[in-house]
Design an enzyme around this catalytic site. Structure first.
Site, PDB file in Angstrom:
ATOM      1  N   HIS A 162      85.863  57.183  33.920  1.00  0.00           N
ATOM      2  CA  HIS A 162      87.246  56.969  34.357  1.00  0.00           C
ATOM      3  C   HIS A 162      87.465  57.857  35.589  1.00  0.00           C
ATOM      4  O   HIS A 162      87.583  59.077  35.470  1.00  0.00           O
ATOM      5  CB  HIS A 162      88.233  57.357  33.253  1.00  0.00           C
ATOM      6  CG  HIS A 162      88.171  56.470  32.053  1.00  0.00           C
ATOM      7  ND1 HIS A 162      88.492  55.137  32.097  1.00  0.00           N
ATOM      8  CD2 HIS A 162      87.830  56.738  30.754  1.00  0.00           C
ATOM      9  CE1 HIS A 162      88.347  54.606  30.885  1.00  0.00           C
ATOM     10  NE2 HIS A 162      87.943  55.554  30.065  1.00  0.00           N
TER      11      HIS A 162
ATOM     12  N   ASP B  65      86.560  52.570  35.372  1.00  0.00           N
ATOM     13  CA  ASP B  65      87.688  52.139  36.197  1.00  0.00           C
ATOM     14  C   ASP B  65      87.952  53.229  37.219  1.00  0.00           C
ATOM     15  O   ASP B  65      87.516  54.366  37.080  1.00  0.00           O
ATOM     16  CB  ASP B  65      88.945  51.784  35.378  1.00  0.00           C
ATOM     17  CG  ASP B  65      89.436  52.875  34.450  1.00  0.00           C
ATOM     18  OD1 ASP B  65      89.094  54.059  34.665  1.00  0.00           O
ATOM     19  OD2 ASP B  65      90.177  52.558  33.504  1.00  0.00           O
TER      20      ASP B  65
ATOM     21  N   GLU C 244      83.093  52.720  30.370  1.00  0.00           N
ATOM     22  CA  GLU C 244      84.543  52.520  30.498  1.00  0.00           C
ATOM     23  C   GLU C 244      84.988  52.627  31.955  1.00  0.00           C
ATOM     24  O   GLU C 244      86.052  53.163  32.260  1.00  0.00           O
ATOM     25  CB  GLU C 244      85.299  53.534  29.629  1.00  0.00           C
ATOM     26  CG  GLU C 244      84.892  53.512  28.164  1.00  0.00           C
ATOM     27  CD  GLU C 244      85.719  54.435  27.273  1.00  0.00           C
ATOM     28  OE1 GLU C 244      86.813  54.871  27.716  1.00  0.00           O
ATOM     29  OE2 GLU C 244      85.292  54.710  26.142  1.00  0.00           O
TER      30      GLU C 244
ATOM     31  N   ASN D 258      79.595  59.023  23.143  1.00  0.00           N
ATOM     32  CA  ASN D 258      80.409  58.521  24.246  1.00  0.00           C
ATOM     33  C   ASN D 258      81.412  59.586  24.673  1.00  0.00           C
ATOM     34  O   ASN D 258      82.093  60.186  23.826  1.00  0.00           O
ATOM     35  CB  ASN D 258      81.158  57.256  23.788  1.00  0.00           C
ATOM     36  CG  ASN D 258      81.800  56.497  24.929  1.00  0.00           C
ATOM     37  OD1 ASN D 258      81.115  56.060  25.841  1.00  0.00           O
ATOM     38  ND2 ASN D 258      83.117  56.325  24.875  1.00  0.00           N
TER      39      ASN D 258
ATOM     40  N   GLU E 169      84.061  61.521  22.391  1.00  0.00           N
ATOM     41  CA  GLU E 169      84.795  62.623  23.034  1.00  0.00           C
ATOM     42  C   GLU E 169      84.865  63.885  22.174  1.00  0.00           C
ATOM     43  O   GLU E 169      85.939  64.404  21.882  1.00  0.00           O
ATOM     44  CB  GLU E 169      86.189  62.143  23.445  1.00  0.00           C
ATOM     45  CG  GLU E 169      86.158  60.999  24.435  1.00  0.00           C
ATOM     46  CD  GLU E 169      87.533  60.467  24.807  1.00  0.00           C
ATOM     47  OE1 GLU E 169      88.537  61.015  24.303  1.00  0.00           O
ATOM     48  OE2 GLU E 169      87.609  59.516  25.597  1.00  0.00           O
TER      49      GLU E 169
END
Length: 363
Positions: A243, A275, A273, A207, A162
Site C-alpha cells: 500500500h 495500490d 494488496e 502477510n 500484520e
C-alpha cells in the site's frame, strides 16, 4: 523506467489521457494473460463480495470475472474472523463459499485471507479476558475449522496478518498480549496440522505491510521465516501488501532487494494488496497519473526482475469507486488502476509494460 508513452500524455486532460491510452493498442492489455505468459501464476485483484454493491454491479463484475484480466481473487473481508466465526464455535461459511464459487466459475484462483489478525475480530473474542491456554484453544479451533471447510479450494492462506510493528517488534494484539510471541508460531503449527488433515496442497503465507524494501521491519519478517523454518513448521511464502503513496513508492532496486531476501530463504513472495494512493486531491491530473503509473510500474517490475520466486501481483481492488482508501484515509484516494467511472488509468498500461518489458503498443 517505463516507456515515454505515458509521459507524453502529460499535456492532455484526464479524458484525453484515457482516450489516448486506449488507442495505444487495438485492445487493452490482458494483464493476467501477460503475467502468465511471462512466468507468473497470476495478476489478481481483491474483491469485497458478497454484501457490498460490487456483488450486483454488472460493469464491475464483467471486469472482475474476465480471467484474461485477473487470474486470482482475494476476499477483502468475507473470510476474516468476524464474518466466519461470529459466535464462539458457530461458523458461517456462506460468504466465503459465495466468493469461492464466483472465482471457480470463472477460472480464478483464490488466496484465502486471513486466519489470525488483530483487526475485524468478533466481539466475543475481544470482550473478555482470556487465559493463554483458553485463547490458544480458540485460535486452534478457528484455524482448524476454516482450513478444513474451505480445503483445497484455497491456493493459500494468510495465516497471520500484520504481526509486526514498524520497529520490528510484535504488535500489541489480543493474541500477543495474552499468549505472547508464541502465538505466531502456534498459528502456523495449527495451520500446518489442519492442511495435513485436508490432504490438499495449500500454501501458508505471512502477510504484512512495510516489508517491501530493506529495513528493520523487513529484517524482522526474515527472522520470523527463519524461526519457523528452524522449528520445521510450514511456511511457503510472504505477502508484501504494498500500500503505497504516489511519489513515495520504494524504488525498483529497493523492492528487488527485499524480495531477493525472502527468496534466498527458500520461500515465495507475492505482491498481495498493491495500490498507490494520492494523499490529497486532485486525483485525476495528467501529471499525477503519470507519477502513479511509474509507481505501479516500479512495483510490478520488481516482481518481474526477481524471477519465478515472485509468483504474482494482486491489486487491492481495481476501481476507485470501491477502493478502501477514502474511508480509511479521509481526503485521500485515486489509488487503483481504474477511475470512478471505470476508465483505465495510465497505471493500467504501465503494468502491462512492466509485465512484458515492452511498450503497451505491443501488449
Amino acid at each position: 523506467m517505463y516507456s515515454s508513452l505515458l509521459t507524453s500524455l502529460l499535456a492532455l486532460t484526464t479524458v484525453e489521457t484515457a482516450v489516448a491510452a486506449s488507442q495505444c493498442t487495438a485492445r487493452p492489455p490482458f494483464l493476467n494473460k501477460l503475467a502468465q505468459d511471462n512466468g507468473k501464476l497470476w495478476f489478481g485483484t481483491a474483491a469485497d463480495i458478497p454484501g457490498t454493491a460490487e456483488q450486483t454491479d454488472t460493469q464491475y463484475l464483467k471486469i472482475l470475472t474476465n480471467n484474461k484480466y485477473f487470474g486470482e481473487m482475494t476476499p477483502a473481508n468475507m473470510m476474516k474472523f468476524m464474518y466466519t466465526e461470529p459466535e464462539q464455535n458457530v461458523f458461517n461459511f456462506t460468504g466465503g463459499d459465495y466468493f469461492l464459487d464466483l472465482a471457480e466459475k470463472n477460472g480464478l484462483r483464490v488466496r484465502c485471507h486471513n486466519l489470525v489478525w488483530n483487526s475485524q475480530l468478533s466481539d466475543w473474542v475481544t470482550s473478555r479476558n482470556w487465559t493463554a491456554p483458553e485463547l490458544t484453544a480458540v485460535m486452534k479451533n478457528h484455524i482448524y475449522n476454516l482450513v478444513g471447510h474451505f480445503g483445497g479450494r484455497c491456493y493459500s492462506w494468510d495465516v497471520v496478518n500484520e504481526a509486526l510493528a514498524g520497529d520490528g517488534s510484535f504488535s500489541s494484539s489480543i493474541w500477543y498480549d495474552t499468549i505472547g510471541s508464541e502465538y505466531f508460531f502456534l498459528a502456523y503449527q495449527f495451520a500446518q496440522e489442519a492442511v495435513e488433515q485436508t490432504g490438499a496442497d495449500i500454501k501458508l503465507y505471512y502477510n504484512d505491510y512495510g516489508i517491501e524494501s530493506p529495513g528493520v521491519k523487513t529484517t524482522a519478517a526474515y527472522n520470523l521465516v527463519k524461526e519457523l523454518q528452524s522449528r520445521k513448521i510450514k511456511i511457503d511464502g510472504v505477502g508484501l501488501e504494498s500500500h503505497f503513496e504516489v511519489g513515495g513508492t520504494p524504488s525498483v532496486a529497493a523492492q528487488v532487494a527485499a524480495k531477493q531476501g525472502y527468496i534466498a530463504l527458500g520461500v515465495d513472495v507475492v505482491v498481495t494488496e498493491l495500490d498507490v494512493r494520492f494523499v490529497q486531491a486532485p486525483f485525476y491530473t495528467a501529471a499525477g497519473e503519470a507519477t502513479q503509473a511509474q509507481n505501479y510500474y516500479d512495483s510490478v517490475a520488481s516482481c518481474m526482475k526477481v524471477g519465478p520466486g515472485c509468483i504474482g501481483v494482486t491489486v487491492w481492488d481495481f476501481v476507485d469507486k470501491y477502493s478502501w482508501v477514502p474511508s480509511s484515509f479521509p481526503g485521500q484516494g485515486g489509488a487503483t488502476i481504474y477511475n470512478d467511472t471505470f476508465q483505465r488509468k495510465p497505471a493500467f498500461y504501465a503494468i502491462g509494460e512492466a509485465l512484458t518489458g515492452a511498450p503497451c503498443t505491443v501488449c
